[in-house]
Write a protein that holds these residues in place. Structure first.
Motif, PDB file in Angstrom:
ATOM      1  N   GLY A   1      39.692  45.696  35.324  1.00 18.10           N
ATOM      2  CA  GLY A   1      39.008  44.571  34.703  1.00 18.10           C
ATOM      3  C   GLY A   1      39.843  43.319  34.596  1.00 18.10           C
ATOM      4  O   GLY A   1      39.327  42.255  34.240  1.00 18.10           O
ATOM      5  N   ARG A   2      41.139  43.420  34.918  1.00 17.37           N
ATOM      6  CA  ARG A   2      42.027  42.269  34.784  1.00 17.37           C
ATOM      7  C   ARG A   2      42.409  41.641  36.117  1.00 17.37           C
ATOM      8  O   ARG A   2      43.163  40.674  36.146  1.00 17.37           O
ATOM      9  CB  ARG A   2      43.283  42.689  34.015  1.00 17.37           C
ATOM     10  N   VAL A   3      41.921  42.188  37.214  1.00 19.99           N
ATOM     11  CA  VAL A   3      42.195  41.612  38.538  1.00 19.99           C
ATOM     12  C   VAL A   3      40.948  40.880  39.005  1.00 19.99           C
ATOM     13  O   VAL A   3      39.883  41.483  39.163  1.00 19.99           O
ATOM     14  CB  VAL A   3      42.576  42.709  39.553  1.00 19.99           C
ATOM     15  N   THR A   4      41.061  39.588  39.196  1.00 15.82           N
ATOM     16  CA  THR A   4      39.903  38.807  39.624  1.00 15.82           C
ATOM     17  C   THR A   4      39.689  38.964  41.133  1.00 15.82           C
ATOM     18  O   THR A   4      40.631  39.282  41.876  1.00 15.82           O
ATOM     19  CB  THR A   4      40.095  37.317  39.306  1.00 15.82           C
ATOM     20  N   PRO A   5      38.462  38.743  41.605  1.00 13.17           N
ATOM     21  CA  PRO A   5      38.216  38.810  43.054  1.00 13.17           C
ATOM     22  C   PRO A   5      39.124  37.862  43.841  1.00 13.17           C
ATOM     23  O   PRO A   5      39.608  38.219  44.922  1.00 13.17           O
ATOM     24  CB  PRO A   5      36.741  38.408  43.168  1.00 13.17           C
ATOM     25  N   ASP A   6      39.370  36.669  43.286  1.00 15.28           N
ATOM     26  CA  ASP A   6      40.242  35.721  43.980  1.00 15.28           C
ATOM     27  C   ASP A   6      41.651  36.279  44.144  1.00 15.28           C
ATOM     28  O   ASP A   6      42.275  36.128  45.195  1.00 15.28           O
ATOM     29  CB  ASP A   6      40.293  34.392  43.225  1.00 15.28           C
ATOM     30  N   GLN A   7      42.182  36.891  43.087  1.00 13.81           N
ATOM     31  CA  GLN A   7      43.526  37.464  43.162  1.00 13.81           C
ATOM     32  C   GLN A   7      43.599  38.569  44.208  1.00 13.81           C
ATOM     33  O   GLN A   7      44.617  38.723  44.890  1.00 13.81           O
ATOM     34  CB  GLN A   7      43.929  38.025  41.792  1.00 13.81           C
ATOM     35  N   ALA A   8      42.523  39.318  44.321  1.00 16.42           N
ATOM     36  CA  ALA A   8      42.514  40.452  45.246  1.00 16.42           C
ATOM     37  C   ALA A   8      42.077  40.059  46.655  1.00 16.42           C
ATOM     38  O   ALA A   8      42.107  40.884  47.567  1.00 16.42           O
ATOM     39  CB  ALA A   8      41.593  41.548  44.714  1.00 16.42           C
ATOM     40  N   GLY A   9      41.674  38.799  46.824  1.00 20.90           N
ATOM     41  CA  GLY A   9      41.206  38.365  48.134  1.00 20.90           C
ATOM     42  C   GLY A   9      39.839  38.909  48.486  1.00 20.90           C
ATOM     43  O   GLY A   9      39.509  39.097  49.660  1.00 20.90           O
ATOM     44  N   VAL A  10      39.021  39.170  47.443  1.00 17.90           N
ATOM     45  CA  VAL A  10      37.676  39.709  47.642  1.00 17.90           C
ATOM     46  C   VAL A  10      36.673  38.565  47.575  1.00 17.90           C
ATOM     47  O   VAL A  10      36.687  37.770  46.618  1.00 17.90           O
ATOM     48  CB  VAL A  10      37.340  40.766  46.571  1.00 17.90           C
ATOM     49  N   ARG A  11      35.812  38.484  48.558  1.00 17.44           N
ATOM     50  CA  ARG A  11      34.791  37.438  48.566  1.00 17.44           C
ATOM     51  C   ARG A  11      33.723  37.771  47.530  1.00 17.44           C
ATOM     52  O   ARG A  11      33.194  38.885  47.504  1.00 17.44           O
ATOM     53  CB  ARG A  11      34.151  37.326  49.949  1.00 17.44           C
ATOM     54  N   SER A  12      33.439  36.815  46.654  1.00 13.68           N
ATOM     55  CA  SER A  12      32.496  37.039  45.568  1.00 13.68           C
ATOM     56  C   SER A  12      31.294  36.133  45.742  1.00 13.68           C
ATOM     57  O   SER A  12      31.420  34.903  45.831  1.00 13.68           O
ATOM     58  CB  SER A  12      33.171  36.762  44.219  1.00 13.68           C
ATOM     59  N   LEU A  13      30.115  36.727  45.798  1.00 18.69           N
ATOM     60  CA  LEU A  13      28.882  35.971  45.965  1.00 18.69           C
ATOM     61  C   LEU A  13      27.989  36.178  44.742  1.00 18.69           C
ATOM     62  O   LEU A  13      27.773  37.310  44.309  1.00 18.69           O
ATOM     63  CB  LEU A  13      28.134  36.425  47.228  1.00 18.69           C
ATOM     64  N   GLY A  14      27.464  35.068  44.195  1.00 25.28           N
ATOM     65  CA  GLY A  14      26.530  35.154  43.083  1.00 25.28           C
ATOM     66  C   GLY A  14      27.200  35.548  41.783  1.00 25.28           C
ATOM     67  O   GLY A  14      28.422  35.574  41.660  1.00 25.28           O
TER      68      GLY A  14
END
Length: 261
Positions: A16-29
């Motif tokens: 819960g503390r790792v954001t998609p941006d930090q992980a390089g995950v593309r986040s939509l919506g």
């Protein structure tokens, strides 16, 4: 304390503390969770979502070293947090720690007449102290528990001007150094979760052992002191640590400390 699922609780909290941006995950919506979704962490770690679910729910408690290494990387854990992850996944090997301090160690800290020093175990019980440590603060008296004192002794908060920082460090150090499977430590944590400040910090799942750093006091008799804390290991008693405080030579803090001797 969710004492029966330590590994799963840690994985969920850190996910819960790792954001998609930090992980390089593309986040939509819009997202329903603040950190990574379970499927995202599973993909990053190269494991199945079903297996990650079993780990988080405590249905599988023996992940391989390869899986632990992949999870640590995906969760962006530092060295201390990774060591904590490995410890939670290891079979319980809790043994009763040393409850008494060797006579030679007591003689050693007593010989430091101008240096406050005490000995504590991994559960943060004070096992021994010299006179100057007890003069610096009553929480360094043998028989006291530092976690209980930091959070529950409201009178001591006036002694610690950086109480918020020290409270956070105490919770993180207990998670890093304590054996969470040890019945005494588990009992301490369970009782401390009744305190709102401790519960909030404990649920952060921060992991940070005690470090050598500056600590400030405001003593009722001698006023402000700025001291450097050192943590020293004891050969043959790895579950015990000597904590010392030293003032900069010639400083006002050194003069104040000398007046307590």
């Amino acid at each position: 304390m969710s004492g029966q699922n330590l590994l799963g609780d840690f994985l969920k909290a850190r996910r819960g503390r790792v954001t998609p941006d930090q992980a390089g995950v593309r986040s939509l919506g819009r997202r329903r969770v603040p950190g990574l979704r379970r499927d995202e962490l599973a993909r990053l770690a190269g494991i199945s979502q079903h297996y990650l679910t079993r780990l988080e729910q405590g249905k599988d408690r023996n992940p391989s070293t390869q899986v632990l290494r992949a999870l640590a990387t995906a969760l962006r854990l530092d060295r201390n947090e990774t060591a904590h992850l490995y410890a939670l996944a290891a079979p319980s090997q809790a043994v009763e720690g040393h409850r008494e301090v060797g006579e030679d160690v007591q003689q050693l800290i007593d010989s430091w007449g101008t240096t406050p020093a005490y000995v504590r175990n991994r559960g943060f019980d004070v096992l021994a102290a010299n006179k100057l440590a007890m003069a610096l603060s009553p929480m360094y008296t043998p028989g006291r528990n530092l976690v209980r004192d930091v959070f529950l002794d409201k009178d001591l908060r006036g002694l610690l001007p950086d109480w918020q920082e020290i409270a956070a460090q105490t919770a993180a150090a207990l998670r890093a150094e304590g054996d969470l499977r040890d019945p005494a430590t588990a009992g301490l944590i369970s009782s401390m979760l009744m305190d709102g400040d401790f519960r909030r910090l404990w649920e952060n799942h921060d992991v940070r052992p005690v470090r050598n750093e500056i600590k400030r006091f405001v003593h009722p008799l001698v006023g402000p002191l700025t001291l450097r804390r050192q943590a020293l290991s004891i050969a043959g008693a790895e579950d015990q640590t000597i904590i010392t405080y030293q003032a900069e030579p010639g400083s006002p803090s050194a003069d104040a400390l000398n007046s307590l001797c």
